[in-house]
Design a protein around this motif. Structure first.
Motif, PDB file in Angstrom:
ATOM      1  N   THR A   1      -9.851   0.297   1.279  1.00 17.69           N
ATOM      2  CA  THR A   1      -8.507   0.510   0.766  1.00 17.69           C
ATOM      3  C   THR A   1      -8.512   0.772  -0.737  1.00 17.69           C
ATOM      4  O   THR A   1      -9.436   0.382  -1.454  1.00 17.69           O
ATOM      5  CB  THR A   1      -7.614  -0.705   1.079  1.00 17.69           C
ATOM      6  OG1 THR A   1      -6.257  -0.359   0.818  1.00 17.69           O
ATOM      7  CG2 THR A   1      -7.998  -1.924   0.255  1.00 17.69           C
ATOM      8  N   ASP A   2      -7.486   1.461  -1.174  1.00 18.79           N
ATOM      9  CA  ASP A   2      -7.164   1.554  -2.601  1.00 18.79           C
ATOM     10  C   ASP A   2      -5.667   1.843  -2.692  1.00 18.79           C
ATOM     11  O   ASP A   2      -4.978   1.993  -1.675  1.00 18.79           O
ATOM     12  CB  ASP A   2      -8.017   2.581  -3.349  1.00 18.79           C
ATOM     13  CG  ASP A   2      -7.802   4.015  -2.900  1.00 18.79           C
ATOM     14  OD1 ASP A   2      -6.785   4.298  -2.218  1.00 18.79           O
ATOM     15  OD2 ASP A   2      -8.633   4.879  -3.231  1.00 18.79           O
ATOM     16  N   LYS A   3      -5.149   1.902  -3.904  1.00 19.48           N
ATOM     17  CA  LYS A   3      -3.705   2.040  -4.078  1.00 19.48           C
ATOM     18  C   LYS A   3      -3.190   3.358  -3.526  1.00 19.48           C
ATOM     19  O   LYS A   3      -2.116   3.419  -2.896  1.00 19.48           O
ATOM     20  CB  LYS A   3      -3.353   1.896  -5.559  1.00 19.48           C
ATOM     21  CG  LYS A   3      -3.627   0.507  -6.107  1.00 19.48           C
ATOM     22  CD  LYS A   3      -3.362   0.420  -7.605  1.00 19.48           C
ATOM     23  CE  LYS A   3      -3.690  -0.967  -8.129  1.00 19.48           C
ATOM     24  NZ  LYS A   3      -3.493  -1.072  -9.607  1.00 19.48           N
TER      25      LYS A   3
ATOM     26  N   GLU B   1      -3.052   3.390   0.360  1.00 15.58           N
ATOM     27  CA  GLU B   1      -1.961   2.576   0.902  1.00 15.58           C
ATOM     28  C   GLU B   1      -0.597   3.203   0.625  1.00 15.58           C
ATOM     29  O   GLU B   1       0.370   2.919   1.335  1.00 15.58           O
ATOM     30  CB  GLU B   1      -2.038   1.153   0.367  1.00 15.58           C
ATOM     31  CG  GLU B   1      -3.244   0.405   0.901  1.00 15.58           C
ATOM     32  CD  GLU B   1      -3.108  -1.104   0.833  1.00 15.58           C
ATOM     33  OE1 GLU B   1      -1.975  -1.608   0.734  1.00 15.58           O
ATOM     34  OE2 GLU B   1      -4.156  -1.774   0.879  1.00 15.58           O
ATOM     35  N   GLU B   2      -0.514   4.047  -0.369  1.00 15.99           N
ATOM     36  CA  GLU B   2       0.735   4.781  -0.615  1.00 15.99           C
ATOM     37  C   GLU B   2       0.915   5.924   0.383  1.00 15.99           C
ATOM     38  O   GLU B   2       2.025   6.222   0.813  1.00 15.99           O
ATOM     39  CB  GLU B   2       0.749   5.342  -2.042  1.00 15.99           C
ATOM     40  CG  GLU B   2       0.928   4.284  -3.127  1.00 15.99           C
ATOM     41  CD  GLU B   2       0.742   4.860  -4.520  1.00 15.99           C
ATOM     42  OE1 GLU B   2       0.463   6.092  -4.621  1.00 15.99           O
ATOM     43  OE2 GLU B   2       0.833   4.098  -5.493  1.00 15.99           O
TER      44      GLU B   2
ATOM     45  N   PRO C   1      -5.066  -2.875  -4.065  1.00 17.53           N
ATOM     46  CA  PRO C   1      -3.609  -3.044  -4.020  1.00 17.53           C
ATOM     47  C   PRO C   1      -3.205  -4.516  -4.128  1.00 17.53           C
ATOM     48  O   PRO C   1      -3.929  -5.408  -3.682  1.00 17.53           O
ATOM     49  CB  PRO C   1      -3.231  -2.464  -2.650  1.00 17.53           C
ATOM     50  CG  PRO C   1      -4.345  -1.532  -2.312  1.00 17.53           C
ATOM     51  CD  PRO C   1      -5.572  -2.166  -2.876  1.00 17.53           C
ATOM     52  N   GLU C   2      -2.029  -4.735  -4.686  1.00 16.42           N
ATOM     53  CA  GLU C   2      -1.537  -6.095  -4.874  1.00 16.42           C
ATOM     54  C   GLU C   2      -1.300  -6.806  -3.543  1.00 16.42           C
ATOM     55  O   GLU C   2      -1.358  -8.038  -3.479  1.00 16.42           O
ATOM     56  CB  GLU C   2      -0.231  -6.070  -5.676  1.00 16.42           C
ATOM     57  CG  GLU C   2      -0.402  -5.618  -7.118  1.00 16.42           C
ATOM     58  CD  GLU C   2       0.910  -5.592  -7.874  1.00 16.42           C
ATOM     59  OE1 GLU C   2       1.945  -5.976  -7.267  1.00 16.42           O
ATOM     60  OE2 GLU C   2       0.914  -5.209  -9.051  1.00 16.42           O
TER      61      GLU C   2
ATOM     62  N   VAL D   1      -8.568  -0.765  -8.393  1.00 16.97           N
ATOM     63  CA  VAL D   1      -7.830   0.026  -7.402  1.00 16.97           C
ATOM     64  C   VAL D   1      -7.415  -0.814  -6.195  1.00 16.97           C
ATOM     65  O   VAL D   1      -6.892  -0.282  -5.221  1.00 16.97           O
ATOM     66  CB  VAL D   1      -8.656   1.253  -6.938  1.00 16.97           C
ATOM     67  CG1 VAL D   1      -8.983   2.151  -8.111  1.00 16.97           C
ATOM     68  CG2 VAL D   1      -9.928   0.831  -6.211  1.00 16.97           C
TER      69      VAL D   1
END
Length: 298
Positions: free
Chosen positions: A88-90, A93-94, A270-271, A268
């Motif tokens: 995963t990375d930001k 996930e967007e 995600p929160e 990178v």
């Protein structure tokens, strides 16, 4: 029961029938090599999750070979495939719909090094990350790992072809190829990949990351279906059983307790990553391969 309630009951029953009887057709990215072991475990997890849903399904590889980058593009466009499994990375996930359950329990972020056999003595002398940064790692040009390494001070050589990365190290165009614990041993068992390469025995990198199943943003129903099955498998203890059956030997071979482990930041990540849920992550304390007790499903 009144006639009105009876009619409502019958209607609800009939609505459910197609769902129960339906067969889901699920396409995953075809690897470039039918012997590629990187697909074995994710597909086993997917089958386990689907078993816990009770649905009928057919699972097929895509007609064409799809690289990771191409797979993500096709999934975003809702073409050819139904899901991918990827770090995963930001951005991912967007653009896509993740199930935020790390299918490798974070082992994908534990990295050992493939190095050219004749250069092994150089790495054996390293004690600090500053010394390691003198040598250049190779990674995929569109992998999240590339940004992670760069943000931690490494100059990274990139390649588009998976097999090319092994050649880059052999040709000394890069100093080492960081590979996860779950990948490196199968790669070393492949003569084409392992020729003139060796697993460096006393260093490792670790950064927090997760490999998820991703779906197209419109495919909410399939995402919820697989997620429900996966959570049931975790609650039943079957997910951990599969995980340790597949990876215990790899973990023991890695011998993490005897390595110098350099901890890296992951900018990178995600929160929403469930980093504080110990059920989802492997730690060095788990080295004996004992599954954690799953929670009771409510």
């Amino acid at each position: 029961m009144t006639s009105r309630r009876l009619l409502l009951f019958v209607l609800l029953f009939l609505i459910q029938l197609p769902v129960v009887a339906a067969t889901w057709t699920i396409y995953y990215p075809r690897p470039d090599d039918v012997e590629d072991k990187r697909t074995t475990y994710p597909l086993a997890v997917l089958r386990l999750a689907l078993k816990h849903t009770g649905v009928n399904y057919n699972l097929y590889p895509s007609q064409k070979v799809l690289s990771q980058g191409r797979s993500i593009k096709q999934l975003k466009a809702n073409r050819e495939i139904s899901l991918v499994w990827s770090m995963t990375d930001k951005v991912r996930e967007e653009e896509l719909l993740p199930i935020r359950i790390p299918i490798y329990k974070g082992l994908i972020g534990w990295r050992l090094f493939l190095v050219k056999d004749e250069n092994l003595d150089v790495f054996n002398s390293f004690k600090t990350i500053q010394e390691l940064r003198q040598y250049t790692p190779v990674q995929g040009h569109d992998w999240p790992d590339t940004k992670i390494l760069q943000s931690n001070g490494f100059e990274v050589v990139t390649a588009t072809d998976y097999y090319e990365m092994f050649d880059v190290v052999r040709l000394e165009q890069a100093g080492f190829f960081p590979r996860s614990i779950v990948e490196i041993w199968a790669e070393m068992a492949d003569p084409q990949k392992s020729r003139n390469l060796i697993v460096e025995p006393h260093l490792a990198l670790r950064y927090p990351t997760a490999t998820y199943f991703f779906f197209n943003k419109k495919n909410i129903v399939m995402k919820k279906l697989v997620e429900t099955g996966l959570r049931r498998a975790i609650a039943a203890g079957e997910f951990d059983k599969l995980f340790f059956a597949e990876h215990k030997e790899y973990i023991e071979q890695a011998n993490i307790q005897q390595r110098i482990v350099f901890e890296l930041d992951n900018p990178v990540l995600p929160e929403q990553t469930p980093v504080n849920d110990p059920l989802y992550w492997y730690t060095v304390a788990d080295a004996q391969g004992t599954p954690q007790q799953p929670p009771v499903e409510h």
